[in-house]
Write a protein that holds these residues in place. Structure first.
Motif, PDB file in Angstrom:
ATOM      1  N   ARG A   4       0.820  -1.211   0.000  1.00  0.00           N
ATOM      2  CA  ARG A   4       0.000   0.000   0.000  1.00  0.00           C
ATOM      3  C   ARG A   4       0.858   1.266   0.000  1.00  0.00           C
ATOM      4  O   ARG A   4       0.364   2.367  -0.286  1.00  0.00           O
ATOM      5  CB  ARG A   4      -0.947   0.000   1.201  1.00  0.00           C
ATOM      6  N   TYR A   5       2.132   1.116   0.331  1.00  0.00           N
ATOM      7  CA  TYR A   5       3.053   2.249   0.285  1.00  0.00           C
ATOM      8  C   TYR A   5       3.503   2.545  -1.153  1.00  0.00           C
ATOM      9  O   TYR A   5       3.886   3.674  -1.464  1.00  0.00           O
ATOM     10  CB  TYR A   5       4.277   1.934   1.150  1.00  0.00           C
ATOM     11  N   ARG A   6       3.428   1.558  -2.036  1.00  0.00           N
ATOM     12  CA  ARG A   6       3.984   1.698  -3.383  1.00  0.00           C
ATOM     13  C   ARG A   6       3.405   2.886  -4.166  1.00  0.00           C
ATOM     14  O   ARG A   6       4.166   3.640  -4.790  1.00  0.00           O
ATOM     15  CB  ARG A   6       3.802   0.399  -4.156  1.00  0.00           C
ATOM     16  N   PRO A   7       2.077   3.102  -4.191  1.00  0.00           N
ATOM     17  CA  PRO A   7       1.564   4.243  -4.967  1.00  0.00           C
ATOM     18  C   PRO A   7       2.113   5.582  -4.498  1.00  0.00           C
ATOM     19  O   PRO A   7       2.373   6.477  -5.314  1.00  0.00           O
ATOM     20  CB  PRO A   7       0.045   4.154  -4.754  1.00  0.00           C
ATOM     21  N   TYR A   8       2.299   5.732  -3.193  1.00  0.00           N
ATOM     22  CA  TYR A   8       2.875   6.972  -2.645  1.00  0.00           C
ATOM     23  C   TYR A   8       4.306   7.142  -3.136  1.00  0.00           C
ATOM     24  O   TYR A   8       4.723   8.245  -3.521  1.00  0.00           O
ATOM     25  CB  TYR A   8       2.830   6.903  -1.124  1.00  0.00           C
ATOM     26  N   MET A   9       5.059   6.060  -3.138  1.00  0.00           N
ATOM     27  CA  MET A   9       6.436   6.081  -3.593  1.00  0.00           C
ATOM     28  C   MET A   9       6.507   6.488  -5.067  1.00  0.00           C
ATOM     29  O   MET A   9       7.316   7.338  -5.463  1.00  0.00           O
ATOM     30  CB  MET A   9       7.014   4.677  -3.381  1.00  0.00           C
ATOM     31  N   ILE A  10       5.633   5.905  -5.871  1.00  0.00           N
ATOM     32  CA  ILE A  10       5.602   6.225  -7.297  1.00  0.00           C
ATOM     33  C   ILE A  10       5.210   7.686  -7.515  1.00  0.00           C
ATOM     34  O   ILE A  10       5.808   8.394  -8.338  1.00  0.00           O
ATOM     35  CB  ILE A  10       4.634   5.276  -8.029  1.00  0.00           C
ATOM     36  N   GLU A  11       4.217   8.151  -6.771  1.00  0.00           N
ATOM     37  CA  GLU A  11       3.770   9.536  -6.912  1.00  0.00           C
ATOM     38  C   GLU A  11       4.862  10.524  -6.518  1.00  0.00           C
ATOM     39  O   GLU A  11       5.090  11.526  -7.215  1.00  0.00           O
ATOM     40  CB  GLU A  11       2.529   9.767  -6.047  1.00  0.00           C
ATOM     41  N   SER A  12       5.554  10.262  -5.419  1.00  0.00           N
ATOM     42  CA  SER A  12       6.569  11.199  -4.940  1.00  0.00           C
ATOM     43  C   SER A  12       7.758  11.281  -5.888  1.00  0.00           C
ATOM     44  O   SER A  12       8.241  12.383  -6.198  1.00  0.00           O
ATOM     45  CB  SER A  12       7.025  10.790  -3.535  1.00  0.00           C
ATOM     46  N   ILE A  13       8.240  10.128  -6.357  1.00  0.00           N
ATOM     47  CA  ILE A  13       9.350  10.148  -7.308  1.00  0.00           C
ATOM     48  C   ILE A  13       8.881  10.732  -8.637  1.00  0.00           C
ATOM     49  O   ILE A  13       9.637  11.427  -9.330  1.00  0.00           O
ATOM     50  CB  ILE A  13       9.937   8.740  -7.491  1.00  0.00           C
ATOM     51  N   GLY A  14       7.625  10.488  -8.985  1.00  0.00           N
ATOM     52  CA  GLY A  14       7.074  11.108 -10.189  1.00  0.00           C
ATOM     53  C   GLY A  14       7.079  12.619 -10.096  1.00  0.00           C
ATOM     54  O   GLY A  14       7.367  13.323 -11.080  1.00  0.00           O
ATOM     55  N   LYS A  71      11.787   1.664 -12.074  1.00  0.00           N
ATOM     56  CA  LYS A  71      11.980   0.469 -11.248  1.00  0.00           C
ATOM     57  C   LYS A  71      10.884   0.281 -10.202  1.00  0.00           C
ATOM     58  O   LYS A  71      10.757  -0.809  -9.627  1.00  0.00           O
ATOM     59  CB  LYS A  71      13.325   0.547 -10.511  1.00  0.00           C
ATOM     60  N   LEU A  72      10.098   1.304  -9.940  1.00  0.00           N
ATOM     61  CA  LEU A  72       9.277   1.308  -8.733  1.00  0.00           C
ATOM     62  C   LEU A  72       8.126   0.313  -8.754  1.00  0.00           C
ATOM     63  O   LEU A  72       7.751  -0.220  -7.712  1.00  0.00           O
ATOM     64  CB  LEU A  72       8.745   2.715  -8.470  1.00  0.00           C
ATOM     65  N   ARG A  73       7.529   0.065  -9.917  1.00  0.00           N
ATOM     66  CA  ARG A  73       6.376  -0.841  -9.953  1.00  0.00           C
ATOM     67  C   ARG A  73       6.759  -2.273  -9.658  1.00  0.00           C
ATOM     68  O   ARG A  73       5.953  -3.053  -9.134  1.00  0.00           O
ATOM     69  CB  ARG A  73       5.668  -0.746 -11.301  1.00  0.00           C
ATOM     70  N   ASP A  74       7.995  -2.648  -9.993  1.00  0.00           N
ATOM     71  CA  ASP A  74       8.426  -4.034  -9.808  1.00  0.00           C
ATOM     72  C   ASP A  74       9.410  -4.219  -8.654  1.00  0.00           C
ATOM     73  O   ASP A  74       9.838  -5.343  -8.390  1.00  0.00           O
ATOM     74  CB  ASP A  74       9.073  -4.549 -11.107  1.00  0.00           C
ATOM     75  N   MET A  75       9.781  -3.140  -7.984  1.00  0.00           N
ATOM     76  CA  MET A  75      10.734  -3.236  -6.882  1.00  0.00           C
ATOM     77  C   MET A  75      10.141  -4.028  -5.718  1.00  0.00           C
ATOM     78  O   MET A  75       8.994  -3.814  -5.330  1.00  0.00           O
ATOM     79  CB  MET A  75      11.110  -1.832  -6.408  1.00  0.00           C
ATOM     80  N   ALA A  76      10.899  -4.981  -5.199  1.00  0.00           N
ATOM     81  CA  ALA A  76      10.441  -5.747  -4.036  1.00  0.00           C
ATOM     82  C   ALA A  76      10.504  -4.859  -2.799  1.00  0.00           C
ATOM     83  O   ALA A  76      11.566  -4.363  -2.429  1.00  0.00           O
ATOM     84  CB  ALA A  76      11.325  -6.980  -3.847  1.00  0.00           C
ATOM     85  N   LEU A  77       9.360  -4.655  -2.175  1.00  0.00           N
ATOM     86  CA  LEU A  77       9.284  -3.829  -0.964  1.00  0.00           C
ATOM     87  C   LEU A  77       9.133  -4.739   0.239  1.00  0.00           C
ATOM     88  O   LEU A  77       8.148  -5.471   0.338  1.00  0.00           O
ATOM     89  CB  LEU A  77       8.096  -2.873  -1.040  1.00  0.00           C
ATOM     90  N   THR A  78      10.089  -4.697   1.145  1.00  0.00           N
ATOM     91  CA  THR A  78      10.012  -5.523   2.343  1.00  0.00           C
ATOM     92  C   THR A  78       9.680  -4.660   3.555  1.00  0.00           C
ATOM     93  O   THR A  78      10.183  -3.538   3.678  1.00  0.00           O
ATOM     94  CB  THR A  78      11.345  -6.243   2.608  1.00  0.00           C
ATOM     95  N   PRO A  79       8.848  -5.155   4.467  1.00  0.00           N
ATOM     96  CA  PRO A  79       8.590  -4.401   5.699  1.00  0.00           C
ATOM     97  C   PRO A  79       9.872  -4.078   6.459  1.00  0.00           C
ATOM     98  O   PRO A  79      10.009  -2.980   7.006  1.00  0.00           O
ATOM     99  CB  PRO A  79       7.669  -5.326   6.492  1.00  0.00           C
TER     100      PRO A  79
END
Length: 243
Positions: A15-25, A117-125
């Protein structure tokens, strides 16, 4: 990680991924605008674009140093600012120059590479908790003495965006699980984040309560380290706290 085998924390990390994509965007859009302003020899516009790009980047620092260290160094090297944001800052704000075409092109390329890279990056807690703790430490230590964007005068904005990034990461990924495991500790973490938010809301850097900033940052780091066991994670270290 399949949906069947993912843990609740892994689902929360997604659920953090969209925020990450938006911020780097936002950062990428800002540096693309910067490149246009540079080509037009528009110093005022270039400065505004640089500041806009920084906001997206600073909100993203929960993950950048830990997940993409090489790109992080190319984009935001500091204090040895031979490339990236701070090399451009030194000319735009320090000497009123717009001859930063090569540096800006490189920054666009690096942010574009990261964004891809962000859509496919493995995000670990674990990695995201580590990054949250290290950024909390950085806000209270290496940035409390005036910050890294001194030439542009935007260090307070850096800290505000850092704290916003910490707040979002904690509440999105960890707050629910920690609240269920230890409501008192969850309340302590949230209170420290809220306190940091209030401290960096000062009208200018001179009026930031630096002792309170350092103390609250340290207390947040300790609380999050204590929370790691409750979350079934390893205790974060500060080894990558400074670049």
């Amino acid at each position: 990680m399949s949906a069947v085998s993912a843990t609740p924390l892994e689902d929360a990390a997604e659920r953090y991924r969209p925020y990450m994509i938006e911020s780097i965007g936002q950062a990428l859009a800002g540096v693309r605008d910067l490149r246009e302003r540079i080509a037009a020899k528009d110093l005022t516009g270039a400065r505004k674009a640089w500041i806009s790009a920084r906001a997206g980047w600073e909100r993203s620092e929960v993950f950048t140093a830990g997940f993409v260290p090489e790109l992080d160094a190319q984009i935001d090297a500091w204090p040895n600012a031979d490339s990236g944001f701070h090399a451009i800052e030194a000319k735009l704000f320090g000497t009123n120059r717009t001859d930063v075409e090569a540096e800006t092109d490189a920054l666009v390329d690096h942010l574009d590479s990261l964004h891809g890279k962000l859509r496919d990056m493995a995000l670990t807690p674990q990695g995201l908790l580590d990054g949250t703790v290290r950024l909390a430490y950085e806000v209270g230590e290496s940035k409390a003495d005036g910050g890294e964007s001194r030439i542009s005068g935007t260090s307070l904005d850096d800290m505000r965006n850092n704290v916003a990034g910490i707040d979002f990461a904690y509440r999105t990924i960890f707050a629910t699980a920690l609240g269920a495991a230890d409501a008192r500790l969850a309340g302590l973490v949230e209170a420290r984040i809220d306190r940091l938010t209030k401290i960096v809301a000062a009208p200018d850097l001179r009026r930031v309560d630096i002792p309170a900033l350092r103390r609250t940052s340290e207390e947040l780091v300790v609380a999050l380290q204590s929370a790691s066991a409750k979350l079934g994670l390893q205790s974060p270290t500060l080894e990558a706290a400074t670049r």
